[in-house]
Design a protein around this motif. Structure first.
Motif, mmCIF file in Angstrom:
data_model
loop_
_atom_site.group_PDB
_atom_site.id
_atom_site.type_symbol
_atom_site.label_atom_id
_atom_site.label_comp_id
_atom_site.label_asym_id
_atom_site.label_seq_id
_atom_site.Cartn_x
_atom_site.Cartn_y
_atom_site.Cartn_z
ATOM 1 N N TYR A 58 7.494 3.015 1.040
ATOM 2 C CA TYR A 58 6.692 3.261 2.239
ATOM 3 C C TYR A 58 7.338 2.645 3.468
ATOM 4 C CZ TYR A 58 2.846 4.759 -0.755
ATOM 5 O OH TYR A 58 2.052 5.427 -1.654
ATOM 6 N N THR A 60 6.952 2.714 8.075
ATOM 7 C CA THR A 60 6.072 3.045 9.181
ATOM 8 C C THR A 60 6.716 2.653 10.493
ATOM 9 O OG1 THR A 60 3.806 2.851 10.018
ATOM 10 C CG2 THR A 60 4.824 0.821 9.217
ATOM 11 N N HIS A 89 -2.323 -1.898 3.517
ATOM 12 C CA HIS A 89 -1.402 -0.848 3.080
ATOM 13 C C HIS A 89 -0.046 -1.481 2.803
ATOM 14 C CE1 HIS A 89 0.763 2.872 2.779
ATOM 15 N NE2 HIS A 89 -0.314 3.590 3.110
ATOM 16 N N CYS A 100 -1.115 0.450 -3.739
ATOM 17 C CA CYS A 100 -0.444 0.550 -2.434
ATOM 18 C C CYS A 100 -1.427 0.637 -1.266
ATOM 19 C CB CYS A 100 0.488 1.751 -2.414
ATOM 20 S SG CYS A 100 -0.341 3.305 -2.811
ATOM 21 N N VAL A 130 2.482 6.639 8.399
ATOM 22 C CA VAL A 130 3.127 5.958 7.276
ATOM 23 C C VAL A 130 3.774 7.046 6.433
ATOM 24 C CG1 VAL A 130 2.752 4.604 5.170
ATOM 25 C CG2 VAL A 130 1.458 4.060 7.240
ATOM 26 N N GLY A 132 6.124 8.102 2.949
ATOM 27 C CA GLY A 132 6.501 7.668 1.612
ATOM 28 C C GLY A 132 7.639 8.502 1.069
#
Length: 147
Positions: A58, A60, A89, A100, A130, A132
């Motif tokens: 992940y 961001t 998160h 997660c 976000v 992934g």
């Protein structure tokens, strides 16, 4: 909109069970709460293109994501009579089976807590920046699409 400090919802790595348990325990002294609703998002070992997902990495744009989460939080508190709401998160590589996403809403009544929790999760999935990267067992990857 009120000018509360934006809470940092991100943590490196998976969300440990002990952290979740501690969060729940901290609310035992708050006697104005009648209900909690909790959502735990866990990385699945999906099979895609004949490959098995081993983890999700992940990432961001943190400043933008925190601003958006603040907007989501304010809109939820304006819509629902909540006592509190907590969102955490994960960032980084989270293995299949690890947690997660942790969303925790509290209110006087169960329906309020449950409806708010569900709406927060849906807004996070649709609006929070976000991303992934699904990493397969063979170390190849693909960018995840939220469903």
């Amino acid at each position: 909109m009120n000018e509360k400090k934006m809470k940092d919802i991100f943590m490196d790595g998976p969300i440990p069970a002990g952290f979740i348990a501690d969060s729940i325990q901290k609310h035992s002294t708050k006697t104005n709460i009648g209900a909690h609703s909790i959502f735990l998002g866990q990385v699945r070992a999906d099979e895609l293109l004949d490959r098995k997902v081993a983890a999700i990495d992940y990432t961001t744009y943190k400043e933008m994501a925190l601003e958006k989460m603040h907007e989501i939080r304010e809109s939820i508190f304006a819509k629902y009579e909540l006592t509190c709401m907590h969102v955490h998160h994960s960032l980084g590589t989270i293995n299949a089976g690890e947690v997660c996403l942790f969303v925790f809403t509290s209110s006087k009544h169960r329906k309020t807590a449950m409806d708010a929790c569900e709406e927060v999760v849906e807004l996070i999935k649709v609006e929070l920046p976000v991303w992934g990267k699904e990493i397969f067992e063979d170390d190849s990857y693909t960018w995840k699409t939220n469903k």
